[in-house]
Structure formats: structure tokens, C-alpha cells
Enzyme design. Structure first.
Site, PDB file in Angstrom:
ATOM      1  N   HIS A   1     -54.536   7.444 -50.206  1.00 45.22           N
ATOM      2  CA  HIS A   1     -53.509   8.392 -49.768  1.00 45.22           C
ATOM      3  C   HIS A   1     -54.124   9.672 -49.204  1.00 45.22           C
ATOM      4  O   HIS A   1     -53.427  10.458 -48.554  1.00 45.22           O
ATOM      5  CB  HIS A   1     -52.619   8.743 -50.968  1.00 45.22           C
ATOM      6  CG  HIS A   1     -51.152   8.788 -50.677  1.00 45.22           C
ATOM      7  ND1 HIS A   1     -50.569   8.249 -49.546  1.00 45.22           N
ATOM      8  CD2 HIS A   1     -50.131   9.330 -51.388  1.00 45.22           C
ATOM      9  CE1 HIS A   1     -49.262   8.449 -49.584  1.00 45.22           C
ATOM     10  NE2 HIS A   1     -48.965   9.100 -50.673  1.00 45.22           N
TER      11      HIS A   1
ATOM     12  N   ASN B   1     -45.472  15.094 -51.386  1.00 43.52           N
ATOM     13  CA  ASN B   1     -44.041  15.103 -51.076  1.00 43.52           C
ATOM     14  C   ASN B   1     -43.471  16.476 -50.760  1.00 43.52           C
ATOM     15  O   ASN B   1     -42.278  16.599 -50.471  1.00 43.52           O
ATOM     16  CB  ASN B   1     -43.240  14.446 -52.211  1.00 43.52           C
ATOM     17  CG  ASN B   1     -43.372  15.174 -53.528  1.00 43.52           C
ATOM     18  OD1 ASN B   1     -44.099  16.164 -53.631  1.00 43.52           O
ATOM     19  ND2 ASN B   1     -42.678  14.691 -54.547  1.00 43.52           N
TER      20      ASN B   1
ATOM     21  N   ASP C   1     -52.412   8.348 -44.022  1.00 47.44           N
ATOM     22  CA  ASP C   1     -52.617   6.944 -44.341  1.00 47.44           C
ATOM     23  C   ASP C   1     -51.412   6.122 -43.887  1.00 47.44           C
ATOM     24  O   ASP C   1     -50.274   6.495 -44.134  1.00 47.44           O
ATOM     25  CB  ASP C   1     -52.837   6.766 -45.845  1.00 47.44           C
ATOM     26  CG  ASP C   1     -51.673   7.294 -46.666  1.00 47.44           C
ATOM     27  OD1 ASP C   1     -51.344   8.499 -46.538  1.00 47.44           O
ATOM     28  OD2 ASP C   1     -51.059   6.520 -47.428  1.00 47.44           O
TER      29      ASP C   1
ATOM     30  N   ASN D   1     -43.845   9.942 -47.834  1.00 53.43           N
ATOM     31  CA  ASN D   1     -43.263  11.186 -48.344  1.00 53.43           C
ATOM     32  C   ASN D   1     -43.793  12.438 -47.667  1.00 53.43           C
ATOM     33  O   ASN D   1     -43.062  13.418 -47.515  1.00 53.43           O
ATOM     34  CB  ASN D   1     -43.495  11.283 -49.860  1.00 53.43           C
ATOM     35  CG  ASN D   1     -42.656  10.300 -50.638  1.00 53.43           C
ATOM     36  OD1 ASN D   1     -41.582   9.909 -50.198  1.00 53.43           O
ATOM     37  ND2 ASN D   1     -43.141   9.891 -51.803  1.00 53.43           N
TER      38      ASN D   1
END
Length: 207
Positions: free
Chosen positions: A19, A70, A95, A116
Site C-alpha cells: 500500500h 483514508n 498502488d 480509499n
């Protein structure tokens, strides 16, 4: 002035996660072009520098939001507002599970596909930014969260490092809106590795 944003989660716990490949990409851009020291500003870690293009030198701010993925939009929106940077000059590196590992694609605008970080930026600032999609593969819906929050393996870092270097070297092409040339050059400098057997059939490469 351009704003280049790497998406990821802050802290050593997440540093090597899939991520966080967006963080890795902008760190390599900063290294390649000898950007200034990293500073904490506007809920992010920022560095400033200049990248030469055929149209002349371009001033760049690189930022890694420190709000967790997020809430990335709060940091990005803050930099856009403070520096009066239009959405068309924002480039986000992140990603992409819908690309096989090592693939790189660029697009402008569009949906968020459940990411997100992108969703947060779109909600704060709109969708018209450039997106550099860095493939990490799709393990299947039931394994998605653990996949993106797992570290790259030592063998995977061979292609991750090569990909980030290629993305850095070709940054001027993005700044000049030469998107096809950017994708072609990155693929030449960093050919994607063979798709692992456990990902076969689970990841699309639609651009």
C-alpha cells in the site's frame, strides 16, 4: 508549480507495505532530482525541488500525506489551497491492484475503484488529477486487505526498486503531458516480472 503526491500510511510499521509504493515512488523522485530536505507541513511530509523539462524548469512540491490513507485528501487539499495549485497539476502515485505486479499506467480523472486514498482526494478536491498506477496484483477479494497491508518480499523489492527508479527518471514526460511516452519508457526501463502463480487470473491490466 506541480504537486506530486505519494500515497501510503505513515510510520515504520507500514513502510514496506504494498500500500506504500506511492511513498516509495516519490522518495525516489526526490533522490533522483536532489530535492531539498523533508519537512513536516500541512499534515504531510514535503520536499521541494526543480525538474528540468523541454519546456524549461518546473518547480515541484513532493508530499507524503501523514493522515493515514483514508484521509489523504485533507493533506492534498491543504497544499493545493496554500500554494494555489490547480487540480490539473496534481499527480498522485499509488498502488493499483487491478494491474499485475510491476506494471505502470497513467490516467487522468475517473473513478476510485475502492481505493480509499483516491476517494479521499476526490471528495476534497475533485477527480481531475493525474494518476500514476503502480501495479501490485490482485490476490482475490477475500485476501485484498491483507495483501495491500503486507510487506513486499525481498525478491519483490528487485522489481519495486527498478520500477520506482524508472518512474523517477521519466517524470519530465508526465510534466510535459507525454503520457504514452511515459508509459512506454517506464516499461522499457522496468519490464514487469513474471506474474506469480498465486495471482494468475486474479488481476486485470485494463488501462
Amino acid at each position: 508549480m506541480f504537486l506530486l503526491v505519494g500515497l501510503g500510511n505513515p510510520g515504520a510499521k507500514y513502510a514496506k507495505n504494498r500500500h506504500n509504493i506511492g511513498f516509495m515512488a516519490v522518495d525516489e523522485i526526490a533522490r533522483h532530482y536532489n530535492f531539498g530536505a523533508e519537512r513536516s507541513r500541512l499534515q504531510g511530509l514535503a520536499r521541494e525541488g526543480v525538474i528540468e523539462t523541454e519546456a524549461g524548469p518546473q518547480k515541484i512540491i513532493l508530499v507524503k500525506p501523514q493522515t493515514f490513507m483514508n484521509e489523504s485528501g485533507r493533506c492534498v487539499g491543504g497544499f493545493m489551497t496554500f500554494h494555489k495549485i490547480p487540480i490539473a497539476k496534481v499527480i498522485v502515485y499509488y498502488d493499483e491492484v487491478e494491474l499485475t505486479p510491476g506494471r505502470c499506467r497513467i490516467k487522468v480523472g475517473g473513478g476510485t475503484a475502492g481505493h480509499n486514498g483516491l476517494r479521499s482526494i476526490v471528495s476534497q478536491s475533485g477527480a481531475g488529477f493525474k494518476r500514476v498506477r503502480l501495479g501490485v496484483g490482485h490476490p482475490g477479494r477475500e485476501k485484498m486487505l491483507s495483501h495491500v497491508l503486507d510487506d513486499f518480499s525481498s525478491s519483490e523489492f528487485t522489481w519495486v526498486d527498478t520500477l520506482c527508479d524508472a518512474v523517477a527518471r521519466t517524470t519530465p514526460l508526465i510534466l510535459e503531458d507525454k503520457h504514452d511516452a511515459f508509459q512506454t519508457k517506464v516499461s522499457t526501463l522496468a519490464p514487469p516480472p513474471p506474474v506469480p502463480a498465486w495471482l494468475r487470473g486474479g488481476s486485470g491490466d485494463a488501462s
